[in-house]
Design a protein around this motif. Sequence first.
Motif, PDB file in Angstrom:
ATOM      1  N   LYS A  81       0.831  -1.208   0.000  1.00 48.20           N
ATOM      2  CA  LYS A  81       0.000   0.000   0.000  1.00 48.20           C
ATOM      3  C   LYS A  81       0.864   1.256   0.000  1.00 48.20           C
ATOM      4  O   LYS A  81       0.680   2.159  -0.823  1.00 48.20           O
ATOM      5  CB  LYS A  81      -0.934  -0.005   1.217  1.00 48.20           C
ATOM      6  CG  LYS A  81      -1.772   1.262   1.338  1.00 48.20           C
ATOM      7  CD  LYS A  81      -2.627   1.235   2.598  1.00 48.20           C
ATOM      8  CE  LYS A  81      -3.356   2.556   2.791  1.00 48.20           C
ATOM      9  NZ  LYS A  81      -4.183   2.569   4.024  1.00 48.20           N
ATOM     10  N   HIS A  82       1.822   1.323   0.907  1.00 45.61           N
ATOM     11  CA  HIS A  82       2.687   2.505   0.965  1.00 45.61           C
ATOM     12  C   HIS A  82       3.612   2.581  -0.242  1.00 45.61           C
ATOM     13  O   HIS A  82       3.955   3.683  -0.697  1.00 45.61           O
ATOM     14  CB  HIS A  82       3.501   2.493   2.261  1.00 45.61           C
ATOM     15  CG  HIS A  82       2.704   2.843   3.477  1.00 45.61           C
ATOM     16  ND1 HIS A  82       2.037   1.906   4.241  1.00 45.61           N
ATOM     17  CD2 HIS A  82       2.432   4.043   4.057  1.00 45.61           C
ATOM     18  CE1 HIS A  82       1.416   2.502   5.238  1.00 45.61           C
ATOM     19  NE2 HIS A  82       1.633   3.792   5.156  1.00 45.61           N
ATOM     20  N   LEU A  83       4.013   1.413  -0.770  1.00 46.53           N
ATOM     21  CA  LEU A  83       4.872   1.409  -1.943  1.00 46.53           C
ATOM     22  C   LEU A  83       4.144   1.988  -3.157  1.00 46.53           C
ATOM     23  O   LEU A  83       4.700   2.810  -3.903  1.00 46.53           O
ATOM     24  CB  LEU A  83       5.333  -0.023  -2.239  1.00 46.53           C
ATOM     25  CG  LEU A  83       6.342  -0.192  -3.370  1.00 46.53           C
ATOM     26  CD1 LEU A  83       7.664   0.480  -3.009  1.00 46.53           C
ATOM     27  CD2 LEU A  83       6.559  -1.672  -3.678  1.00 46.53           C
ATOM     28  N   ILE A  84       2.894   1.592  -3.356  1.00 44.79           N
ATOM     29  CA  ILE A  84       2.110   2.117  -4.481  1.00 44.79           C
ATOM     30  C   ILE A  84       1.868   3.615  -4.318  1.00 44.79           C
ATOM     31  O   ILE A  84       2.007   4.394  -5.272  1.00 44.79           O
ATOM     32  CB  ILE A  84       0.770   1.366  -4.591  1.00 44.79           C
ATOM     33  CG1 ILE A  84       1.011  -0.100  -4.990  1.00 44.79           C
ATOM     34  CG2 ILE A  84      -0.147   2.032  -5.619  1.00 44.79           C
ATOM     35  CD1 ILE A  84      -0.247  -0.945  -4.976  1.00 44.79           C
ATOM     36  N   MET A  85       1.531   4.023  -3.113  1.00 44.18           N
ATOM     37  CA  MET A  85       1.247   5.440  -2.876  1.00 44.18           C
ATOM     38  C   MET A  85       2.500   6.297  -3.058  1.00 44.18           C
ATOM     39  O   MET A  85       2.416   7.417  -3.589  1.00 44.18           O
ATOM     40  CB  MET A  85       0.663   5.613  -1.472  1.00 44.18           C
ATOM     41  CG  MET A  85      -0.724   5.000  -1.295  1.00 44.18           C
ATOM     42  SD  MET A  85      -1.310   5.026   0.418  1.00 44.18           S
ATOM     43  CE  MET A  85      -1.370   6.786   0.742  1.00 44.18           C
ATOM     44  N   ASP A  86       3.652   5.784  -2.651  1.00 48.47           N
ATOM     45  CA  ASP A  86       4.888   6.564  -2.743  1.00 48.47           C
ATOM     46  C   ASP A  86       5.458   6.572  -4.162  1.00 48.47           C
ATOM     47  O   ASP A  86       5.827   7.632  -4.688  1.00 48.47           O
ATOM     48  CB  ASP A  86       5.934   6.017  -1.766  1.00 48.47           C
ATOM     49  CG  ASP A  86       5.524   6.230  -0.319  1.00 48.47           C
ATOM     50  OD1 ASP A  86       4.663   7.097  -0.068  1.00 48.47           O
ATOM     51  OD2 ASP A  86       6.038   5.508   0.567  1.00 48.47           O
ATOM     52  N   ARG A  87       5.516   5.392  -4.787  1.00 38.99           N
ATOM     53  CA  ARG A  87       6.150   5.299  -6.100  1.00 38.99           C
ATOM     54  C   ARG A  87       5.260   5.836  -7.216  1.00 38.99           C
ATOM     55  O   ARG A  87       5.749   6.489  -8.140  1.00 38.99           O
ATOM     56  CB  ARG A  87       6.525   3.845  -6.394  1.00 38.99           C
ATOM     57  CG  ARG A  87       7.550   3.263  -5.434  1.00 38.99           C
ATOM     58  CD  ARG A  87       8.922   3.908  -5.634  1.00 38.99           C
ATOM     59  NE  ARG A  87       9.899   3.385  -4.705  1.00 38.99           N
ATOM     60  CZ  ARG A  87      10.615   2.288  -4.908  1.00 38.99           C
ATOM     61  NH1 ARG A  87      10.449   1.595  -6.024  1.00 38.99           N
ATOM     62  NH2 ARG A  87      11.494   1.874  -4.006  1.00 38.99           N
ATOM     63  N   LEU A  88       3.966   5.544  -7.149  1.00 39.30           N
ATOM     64  CA  LEU A  88       3.051   5.972  -8.206  1.00 39.30           C
ATOM     65  C   LEU A  88       2.342   7.274  -7.893  1.00 39.30           C
ATOM     66  O   LEU A  88       1.522   7.739  -8.689  1.00 39.30           O
ATOM     67  CB  LEU A  88       2.020   4.866  -8.477  1.00 39.30           C
ATOM     68  CG  LEU A  88       2.583   3.504  -8.886  1.00 39.30           C
ATOM     69  CD1 LEU A  88       1.451   2.518  -9.136  1.00 39.30           C
ATOM     70  CD2 LEU A  88       3.469   3.637 -10.117  1.00 39.30           C
ATOM     71  N   GLN A  89       2.611   7.838  -6.720  1.00 38.92           N
ATOM     72  CA  GLN A  89       1.994   9.099  -6.308  1.00 38.92           C
ATOM     73  C   GLN A  89       0.468   9.018  -6.355  1.00 38.92           C
ATOM     74  O   GLN A  89      -0.219   9.912  -6.838  1.00 38.92           O
ATOM     75  CB  GLN A  89       2.487  10.245  -7.203  1.00 38.92           C
ATOM     76  CG  GLN A  89       3.989  10.504  -7.131  1.00 38.92           C
ATOM     77  CD  GLN A  89       4.438  10.901  -5.730  1.00 38.92           C
ATOM     78  OE1 GLN A  89       3.824  11.766  -5.086  1.00 38.92           O
ATOM     79  NE2 GLN A  89       5.499  10.276  -5.259  1.00 38.92           N
ATOM     80  N   MET A  90      -0.069   7.913  -5.850  1.00 35.52           N
ATOM     81  CA  MET A  90      -1.516   7.716  -5.826  1.00 35.52           C
ATOM     82  C   MET A  90      -2.063   8.039  -4.443  1.00 35.52           C
ATOM     83  O   MET A  90      -1.379   7.824  -3.437  1.00 35.52           O
ATOM     84  CB  MET A  90      -1.875   6.282  -6.207  1.00 35.52           C
ATOM     85  CG  MET A  90      -1.533   5.906  -7.638  1.00 35.52           C
ATOM     86  SD  MET A  90      -1.987   4.201  -8.043  1.00 35.52           S
ATOM     87  CE  MET A  90      -3.783   4.295  -7.880  1.00 35.52           C
ATOM     88  N   PRO A  91      -3.286   8.551  -4.364  1.00 32.90           N
ATOM     89  CA  PRO A  91      -3.882   8.826  -3.055  1.00 32.90           C
ATOM     90  C   PRO A  91      -4.333   7.532  -2.378  1.00 32.90           C
ATOM     91  O   PRO A  91      -4.344   6.456  -2.996  1.00 32.90           O
ATOM     92  CB  PRO A  91      -5.084   9.715  -3.406  1.00 32.90           C
ATOM     93  CG  PRO A  91      -5.459   9.299  -4.792  1.00 32.90           C
ATOM     94  CD  PRO A  91      -4.163   8.954  -5.483  1.00 32.90           C
ATOM     95  N   ASP A  92      -4.716   7.644  -1.125  1.00 32.63           N
ATOM     96  CA  ASP A  92      -5.213   6.494  -0.365  1.00 32.63           C
ATOM     97  C   ASP A  92      -6.653   6.211  -0.814  1.00 32.63           C
ATOM     98  O   ASP A  92      -7.616   6.679  -0.211  1.00 32.63           O
ATOM     99  CB  ASP A  92      -5.162   6.801   1.129  1.00 32.63           C
ATOM    100  CG  ASP A  92      -5.414   5.560   1.972  1.00 32.63           C
ATOM    101  OD1 ASP A  92      -5.655   4.490   1.387  1.00 32.63           O
ATOM    102  OD2 ASP A  92      -5.383   5.665   3.208  1.00 32.63           O
ATOM    103  N   CYS A  93      -6.803   5.412  -1.889  1.00 33.04           N
ATOM    104  CA  CYS A  93      -8.106   5.215  -2.516  1.00 33.04           C
ATOM    105  C   CYS A  93      -8.405   3.723  -2.669  1.00 33.04           C
ATOM    106  O   CYS A  93      -7.595   2.863  -2.294  1.00 33.04           O
ATOM    107  CB  CYS A  93      -8.147   5.894  -3.878  1.00 33.04           C
ATOM    108  SG  CYS A  93      -6.904   5.276  -5.032  1.00 33.04           S
ATOM    109  N   HIS A  94      -9.587   3.404  -3.234  1.00 37.44           N
ATOM    110  CA  HIS A  94     -10.009   2.017  -3.403  1.00 37.44           C
ATOM    111  C   HIS A  94      -9.068   1.238  -4.316  1.00 37.44           C
ATOM    112  O   HIS A  94      -8.829   0.042  -4.090  1.00 37.44           O
ATOM    113  CB  HIS A  94     -11.427   1.960  -3.966  1.00 37.44           C
ATOM    114  CG  HIS A  94     -12.482   2.393  -2.994  1.00 37.44           C
ATOM    115  ND1 HIS A  94     -12.459   2.030  -1.666  1.00 37.44           N
ATOM    116  CD2 HIS A  94     -13.598   3.156  -3.164  1.00 37.44           C
ATOM    117  CE1 HIS A  94     -13.505   2.541  -1.046  1.00 37.44           C
ATOM    118  NE2 HIS A  94     -14.217   3.234  -1.935  1.00 37.44           N
ATOM    119  N   THR A  95      -8.537   1.876  -5.330  1.00 40.33           N
ATOM    120  CA  THR A  95      -7.633   1.184  -6.245  1.00 40.33           C
ATOM    121  C   THR A  95      -6.402   0.670  -5.514  1.00 40.33           C
ATOM    122  O   THR A  95      -5.967  -0.470  -5.715  1.00 40.33           O
ATOM    123  CB  THR A  95      -7.202   2.120  -7.387  1.00 40.33           C
ATOM    124  OG1 THR A  95      -8.368   2.599  -8.076  1.00 40.33           O
ATOM    125  CG2 THR A  95      -6.308   1.391  -8.372  1.00 40.33           C
TER     126      THR A  95
END
Length: 340
Positions: A232-246
């Motif tokens: 979860k944190h890896l996706i949010m940090d590397r892809l710059q995605m918000p904390d969302c359903h995806t």
Amino acid sequence: MAAKTDESSPAVAPSKSSSPAPTSGRHQLRPVKFDYADSFACTYIVSVVAASIAELATYPLDLTKTRLQIQGEGAAHSAGKSNMQYRGMVATAFGIAREEGALKLWQGVTPALYRHVVYSGVRICSYDLMRKEFTQNGTQALPVWKSALCGVTAGAVAQWLASPADLVKVQIQMEGRRRLMGEPPRVHSAGHAFRQIVQRGGIKGLWKGSIPNVQRAALVNLGDLTTYDTIKHLIMDRLQMPDCHTVHVLASVCAGFVAAIMGTPADVVKTRIMNQPTDENGRGLLYRGSVDCLRQTVSKEGFVALYKGFLPCWIRMAPWSLTFWLSFEQIRKMIGASGY
């Protein structure tokens, strides 16, 4: 008349100046609601509710997995007498529905829900507490080894406390199969199973199979909690995605797959030990312990037998993890808590 007008004008001013007071009071209440939503008690309740939703949605897969894991045991210990059919996951599920009734797919769900009152609440809250000890506020990503340590500890403690409910669940799950094989029923309900266990082995008997149970839970949570938190944190940090359903979906699917790989061998051993018959003293008649069960399983059925039921285990863990984490994160968002 002018004098009266001048005297009445100051009277209007206090009503205007007093209006901001309620607004500031409302703003002051928001931190209180936020603190409550992130509290230990609220996190515990939300985790139990989310786990109950996931358990009800995926329980038939758990029952199917348990039946598959016991089939080989029955063939190995019945000398020449084998009226048990070897069937795959789908055939087993349809067979249960056809031979025993569709509602039997949820046989044993009551103690499973009781188990999550202890298991899910303890594992989520203890992991969160340990994570906050390693970081400033618990929101930063932990190093993998620290996250793994937290996951193993949280899973082991939670499962040891919930082992009695898990033992009752496994015994109830196998009653439908025993009746089809012409064997007399051992238990009739969750309460009856609980009393029978205590009568045969005392309070200590409620923790029969707790060692492989705890080992399995430690490995499963190493895969589930550690993988979910890390991915979860890896996706949010590397892809710059918000904390969302995806992000939740991707992380939970990965968590379910890793948890199935880590936990299936221990789950096979746990299920066989907990399902074996016992003597009047509560001692198992087939296995002396988890190591003996592991040795017999590998020697008689091969190493592949340790991954018997892997497909239904993974197929169950993936939607269970998905349902749990989506429900957990959504409920926390609804009550104003921060992301897990």
